[in-house]
Design a protein around this motif. Structure first.
Motif, mmCIF file in Angstrom:
data_model
loop_
_atom_site.group_PDB
_atom_site.id
_atom_site.type_symbol
_atom_site.label_atom_id
_atom_site.label_comp_id
_atom_site.label_asym_id
_atom_site.label_seq_id
_atom_site.Cartn_x
_atom_site.Cartn_y
_atom_site.Cartn_z
ATOM 1 N N HIS A 75 52.873 54.173 56.474
ATOM 2 C CA HIS A 75 53.348 52.791 56.569
ATOM 3 C C HIS A 75 53.132 52.005 55.283
ATOM 4 C CE1 HIS A 75 49.049 52.466 57.683
ATOM 5 N NE2 HIS A 75 49.117 51.289 57.090
ATOM 6 N N GLU A 76 52.334 52.560 54.355
ATOM 7 C CA GLU A 76 52.115 51.871 53.089
ATOM 8 C C GLU A 76 53.236 52.139 52.083
ATOM 9 O OE1 GLU A 76 49.889 49.718 51.946
ATOM 10 O OE2 GLU A 76 49.039 49.545 53.961
ATOM 11 N N ARG A 79 55.781 49.396 51.502
ATOM 12 C CA ARG A 79 55.199 48.294 50.715
ATOM 13 C C ARG A 79 55.269 48.590 49.222
ATOM 14 N NH1 ARG A 79 52.279 45.036 54.279
ATOM 15 N NH2 ARG A 79 51.678 46.073 56.223
ATOM 16 N N THR A 107 57.186 44.157 55.825
ATOM 17 C CA THR A 107 56.123 44.312 54.820
ATOM 18 C C THR A 107 56.072 43.122 53.861
ATOM 19 O OG1 THR A 107 57.611 45.486 53.299
ATOM 20 C CG2 THR A 107 56.356 46.823 54.869
ATOM 21 N N ARG A 108 57.010 42.208 53.998
ATOM 22 C CA ARG A 108 57.133 41.121 53.024
ATOM 23 C C ARG A 108 56.624 39.788 53.576
ATOM 24 N NH1 ARG A 108 63.287 41.061 51.322
ATOM 25 N NH2 ARG A 108 62.508 39.210 50.208
ATOM 26 N N SER A 109 56.191 38.928 52.668
ATOM 27 C CA SER A 109 55.773 37.572 53.056
ATOM 28 C C SER A 109 56.272 36.540 52.051
ATOM 29 C CB SER A 109 54.236 37.496 53.150
ATOM 30 O OG SER A 109 53.642 37.863 51.912
ATOM 31 N N ALA A 154 63.821 45.504 52.827
ATOM 32 C CA ALA A 154 62.487 45.805 52.292
ATOM 33 C C ALA A 154 62.460 45.743 50.765
ATOM 34 C CB ALA A 154 62.035 47.195 52.749
#
Length: 240
Positions: A75-76, A79, A107-109, A154
């Motif tokens: 899952h990394e 990112r 995965t984003r902010s 992503a």
């Protein structure tokens, strides 16, 4: 010459108790669109699953952006910019089109998510028309567009595309490959796995041919398109 973004060295992968990938070497440089072609069962999809962490290599290495991915949680990798569109699309059937797209940005902010959503709607106008529709009710071509759009949310550095033309009508296949060209032109590095060898080689700059888990040919796409063995085995042209 652009730096190497993805590098496989001596990669071996078992799948279902079978040695499906047998010590292959492959590399993709930043900004390239590279294809991996071969018959069904050649080991192409298994290779992609090993790259993105779904399968653990039996031997050899996967290096992404200069670092070995061994031990990096699956899952990394998104990112870090390594994103895959799986064979069969893998959409969230019970969510709406727009909810699926937002899932691509999990995965984003940053503040650019809404802007990227609109960009996907510009790239895929059909998805904008169906933004509130349940994804499982879309046609096969629309689902493929959604799977690609979700991956692009992503902001990938490296996009792995696994059989994007599978099960689609010829008109939709042409549209999907047109979109793949556009994505590459925007600077996204792409490794494309595809059974339709002609289309794959026409859109890619370089290609690898995989047979029974091994890389048997590697060259620029124009040379592979002209290669008699490729023409006979994968382009439907008889010998001579």
């Amino acid at each position: 010459m652009s730096p190497v973004l993805l590098e496989l060295r001596g990669l071996e992968v078992n799948y279902g108790g079978i040695r499906a990938v047998k010590g292959i070497d492959l590399e993709v440089r930043e900004g390239e669109l590279v294809c991996l072609i071969g018959a069904n069962g050649a080991g192409k999809s298994t290779t992609l699953r090993a790259i993105c962490g779904l399968l653990a290599p039996r031997a050899g290495s996967v290096r992404y952006s200069g670092a070995d991915t061994a031990g990096v949680p699956m899952h990394e990798l998104p990112r870090k910019g390594l994103v895959m569109v799986p064979e069969g699309r893998g959409i969230f059937a019970q969510l709406t089109v727009e909810e699926n797209l937002f899932m691509g940005a999990f995965t984003r902010s940053d503040i650019g998510i809404a802007q990227d959503l609109e960009h996907q709607y510009e790239t895929f106008p059909r998805l904008k028309e169906r933004r509130t529709q349940t994804a499982g009710t879309l046609s096969g071509g629309e689902q493929q567009m959604l799977a690609i759009g979700r991956a692009l949310m992503a902001r990938p550095r490296l996009l792995l595309l696994d059989e994007p033309s599978m099960g689609l009508a010829p008109r939709l296949v042409a549209k999907i490959f047109e979109i793949v060209r556009e994505i590459a032109a925007e600077g996204v590095t792409i490794l494309l796995v595809e059974q339709n060898a002609r289309l794959a080689l026409e859109v890619a700059s370089r290609g690898y041919v995989m047979e029974s888990g091994e890389i048997t040919l590697a060259d620029v796409s124009a040379a592979l398109l002209a290669n008699p063995k490729v023409r006979e085995a994968y382009l439907g042209e008889g010998a001579g």
